[in-house]
Design an enzyme around this catalytic site. Structure first.
Site, PDB file in Angstrom:
ATOM      1  N   LEU A   1       0.843  -1.205   0.000  1.00 38.79           N
ATOM      2  CA  LEU A   1       0.000   0.000   0.000  1.00 38.79           C
ATOM      3  C   LEU A   1       0.877   1.253   0.000  1.00 38.79           C
ATOM      4  O   LEU A   1       1.707   1.440   0.892  1.00 38.79           O
ATOM      5  CB  LEU A   1      -0.906   0.003   1.229  1.00 38.79           C
TER       6      LEU A   1
ATOM      7  N   ALA B   1      -0.580   4.455  -1.458  1.00 39.52           N
ATOM      8  CA  ALA B   1      -1.380   5.521  -2.065  1.00 39.52           C
ATOM      9  C   ALA B   1      -1.793   6.622  -1.088  1.00 39.52           C
ATOM     10  O   ALA B   1      -2.465   7.572  -1.468  1.00 39.52           O
ATOM     11  CB  ALA B   1      -2.624   4.916  -2.708  1.00 39.52           C
TER      12      ALA B   1
ATOM     13  N   ASP C   1       5.356   2.377   3.849  1.00 38.27           N
ATOM     14  CA  ASP C   1       5.998   3.300   4.804  1.00 38.27           C
ATOM     15  C   ASP C   1       6.599   2.547   6.000  1.00 38.27           C
ATOM     16  O   ASP C   1       6.812   3.115   7.063  1.00 38.27           O
ATOM     17  CB  ASP C   1       5.008   4.385   5.263  1.00 38.27           C
TER      18      ASP C   1
ATOM     19  N   GLU D   1      -7.782   1.547  16.394  1.00 36.22           N
ATOM     20  CA  GLU D   1      -6.852   2.624  16.031  1.00 36.22           C
ATOM     21  C   GLU D   1      -6.735   3.617  17.186  1.00 36.22           C
ATOM     22  O   GLU D   1      -7.691   3.814  17.951  1.00 36.22           O
ATOM     23  CB  GLU D   1      -7.346   3.343  14.768  1.00 36.22           C
TER      24      GLU D   1
ATOM     25  N   HIS E   1      45.001  16.290   2.126  1.00 34.33           N
ATOM     26  CA  HIS E   1      44.434  17.416   2.896  1.00 34.33           C
ATOM     27  C   HIS E   1      43.821  18.490   2.015  1.00 34.33           C
ATOM     28  O   HIS E   1      44.425  18.878   1.024  1.00 34.33           O
ATOM     29  CB  HIS E   1      45.487  18.107   3.781  1.00 34.33           C
TER      30      HIS E   1
END
Ligand code: UD1
Ligand code: CA
Length: 438
Positions: A9, A11, A107, A159, A334
């Site tokens: 998923l 979207a 995610d 939730e 350097h």
């Protein structure tokens, strides 16, 4: 795993990121987060993957297409109306599934292949209707909580937004990664109603529907809770970056690379470093950089894309390299900038050398031959070529288009062969003397 398909998923609006860039393209150690998820799935030998995308996020579709993987299909969710609606967008793909489907979110990039395999095996072995990957977190806020009945069976997922005070105390969370029997899932999805508060269709509501239908719901508890970290905000993105950064460094340490101070060393995904190389503190190494063995890099060094450093080389403090190659045993110890340059073997680059590779329009290339000796503070205006074993004097400015011959010595501004330069100086001083006599 022929009897499994996967739906990723991707979207969602990603509102909490507060960004114009789609959330799943935000990078972790130089790589979009969605890539980690796709790889973890593909490495678990789960080949058939369907990614659910947002129509507005054309960049994500371009990114997926660029992977050129014929097993990855993209479908669009018409309007992001929640995770259940997102899964329904993959309806065609889902109804073709023979038996099981793995669902995960783009995610959640820290998830490992091994954990996905455990979950899939757990689901298959128990012939479950649903198997969820859960974790116990000290701070579970933001996640859906696993609510169990009096027999400890999973009853539903609640939730955060809908949870009561006592439900918020539950430490077992939904990682958003599940396996489903595809027939049971499709049936349950048709029964999911709109969540009144968020005006979304929650995939998590499927669990309670399965419970009420006496379906078998299993949990597989992840032993490593960090894998469940979902990225919703930039703060979570920075946590994920930190975890991934340490994973990358630990892998190098295992493979015989010394990273003297992991806290201040930033090595992106997709870097290769040979054995016995030491990386000193405050070094940043971007994706795609290749470093040989027995090299010394840093402290305070920035190696950017296209940098290749061969064995036994030293790149020291306050140096930046981009799109450049260093041959074996070359020293750039350097202060200096090396851009769009091929440097040969056994070259010594003095302190403060700068390649002026950009003329305001184009990036131009420079070639420095084997065993050349570049004096301190030399500026090379590209394009230019420095021959093998050639020497540039301190402070020399090699002008655009120069071709310094092998074994020659050039000095001055603009740089000239040493012989001519010496003659010029002698002439000048003679002229001064004759003036004085007059
Ligand atoms: C979700 C779960 C939560 C879990 C958490 C784990 C739901 C309702 N909640 O919450 O229980 O603890 O993940 O990280 O599922 N997406 C779409 N279309 C949409 C909405 C979301 O494709 O319409 C995608 C997002 O791009 C994202 C994933 O689904 O990759 C999860 O959505 P997100 O809004 O982040 O859900 P969470 O609030 O994190
Ligand atoms: Ca999330």
């Amino acid at each position: 795993m022929k009897d499994f398909i996967t739906i990723i998923l991707a979207a969602g609006e990603g509102t909490r990121m507060n960004s114009d860039v789609p959330k799943v393209l935000h990078e972790i150690c130089g790589r979009p987060m969605i890539d980690y998820v796709i790889d973890s799935v593909a490495n678990a030998r789960l080949k058939k993957i369907c990614v659910v995308l947002n129509k507005e996020h054309t960049a994500v579709l371009d990114y997926i297409n660029a992977r050129k993987n014929k097993y990855i299909k993209a479908v669009f969710q018409k309007k992001p109306q929640g995770t259940a609606d997102a899964v329904m967008s993959a309806n065609k793909f889902l109804s073709k599934a023979k038996a099981n489907v793995l669902i995960l979110c783009a995610d959640t990039p820290l998830i490992k292949t091994q954990t996905l395999q455990q979950l899939v095996n757990h689901h298959k072995d128990r012939n479950a209707s649903c198997t969820m990957l859960t974790s116990f977190l000290d701070n579970p806020s933001g996640f859906g909580r696993i609510v169990r009945d009096e027999y400890s069976k999973v009853r539903c997922i609640i939730e955060e937004m809908d949870a009561s005070f006592s439900q918020k105390q539950i430490r077992e969370i939904n990682s958003g990664i599940y396996c489903f029997n595809s027939v049971d899932l499709l049936q349950a999805l048709n029964e999911v109603g709109l969540n009144a508060k968020k005006k979304e269709y929650y995939l998590t509501d499927v669990i309670e529907i399965l419970y009420k239908n006496n379906k078998r719901i299993e949990t597989c508890v992840s032993s490593n809770p960090e894998e469940a970290l979902g990225i919703n905000s930039r703060l979570e993105l920075s946590h994920a970056n930190e975890i991934m950064r340490m994973r990358i460094i630990e892998e190098f340490l295992k493979n015989g690379v010394s990273v003297l101070d992991p806290k201040t060393t930033f090595i992106n995904y997709g870097v290769s470093i040979g054995k016995e190389t030491a990386i000193y503190p405050f070094t940043v190494i971007q994706s795609g950089v290749k470093i040989g063995s027995k090299c010394s890099i840093g402290p305070f060094c920035h190696l950017r894309e296209g940098t290749v450093i061969k064995d036994n080389s030293v790149v020291g403090n306050f140096t930046e390299i981009v799109r450049s190659q260093l041959g074996e045993g070359t020293y750039f110890k350097h202060l200096g900038y090396l851009g769009d340059t091929s440097v040969g073997k056994g070259v010594n680059i003095g302190a403060g050398m700068t390649i002026a590779n950009f003329d305001g329009k184009n990036k131009n290339r420079t070639v420095i031959g084997d065993k050349a000796f570049i004096g301190c503070d030399t500026v090379i205006v590209a394009p230019a070529k420095i021959g093998k074993s050639a020497v540039t004097g301190a402070g020399a400015v090699i002008t655009k288009g120069s071709n310094i011959k092998n074994n020659s010595v050039v000095v001055g501004v603009p740089a000239k062969p040493l012989v001519k330069a010496v003659v010029k100086v002698i002439k000048k001083s003679k002229a001064k003397k004759t003036k004085k006599k007059k």
